[in-house]
Design an enzyme around this catalytic site. Sequence first.
Site, PDB file in Angstrom:
ATOM      1  CB  CYS A   2      -0.918   0.004   1.226  1.00  0.00           C
ATOM      2  SG  CYS A   2      -2.001   1.457   1.311  1.00  0.00           S
ATOM      3  CD  GLU A 104      -0.868  -1.682  -5.427  1.00  0.00           C
ATOM      4  OE1 GLU A 104       0.110  -1.181  -6.050  1.00  0.00           O
ATOM      5  OE2 GLU A 104      -0.879  -1.847  -4.201  1.00  0.00           O
TER       6      GLU A 104
END
Length: 232
Positions: A2, A104
């Site tokens: 992340c 992402e």
Amino acid sequence: MCGRYVVAYDPETLVSGFSLTRIQPFDRRWNIAPQSQVPVVYETREGERVAETMRWGLVPHWAKDESIGAKLNNARSEGMADKPSFRQAVRRRRCLLPASGFYEWQPLPGGGAKPVKQPYYISPTGAPFFAMAGLFEAWRPPGAAADAPWLLTCCVITTEANALMTPIHDRMPVMIPPEHWAAWLSRTQQDPAALAALMHGLPEGAMQAWPVARAVGRSSAEGPQLIEPLPA
């Protein structure tokens, strides 16, 4: 992993959602990068739930200097409890990092020596935020005075991707559902097996994802336009 996420919810949502007794003000942001100040929910030694801002990038209590935090934005859930950087925090300093969503990057076919990547925005369905599992630490330089301020830092725990995320990336943050918040934040819960049972990724139906503009790749980019879906 992340590496970027969004905090765009109303702070009052945290107060009511987590039954907070104290909350530190924070700004809404649509492109939070590591080393930024982020809101973190945790349980105090007195058993109260509070939200304070901490720097994203964990600095373990034993670190000689704070530069190690730049390498510890995430903690892999697998084997985390045995690693020196995380094992003490796993037992006593667990937290939740509320996120409106996260980004992402999906590698695209071709692209030559430097692969082209398409950013995606992933957000919860039917909820104002994800409660990303995290760890936090309080650190002071070795030899600091007894009244020196503490540096509060945190990291996000990650796990294997679910079916929604797999085509985009092989990792994702661990999301803790509301029914497990109390157990995750409890300072008295230190059983590794019990904690491992809480660290499963959300099912794909609880998440939604869409491609967004590549401008989000610039850490200086900011604003709600970053999460808008790309035209079909």
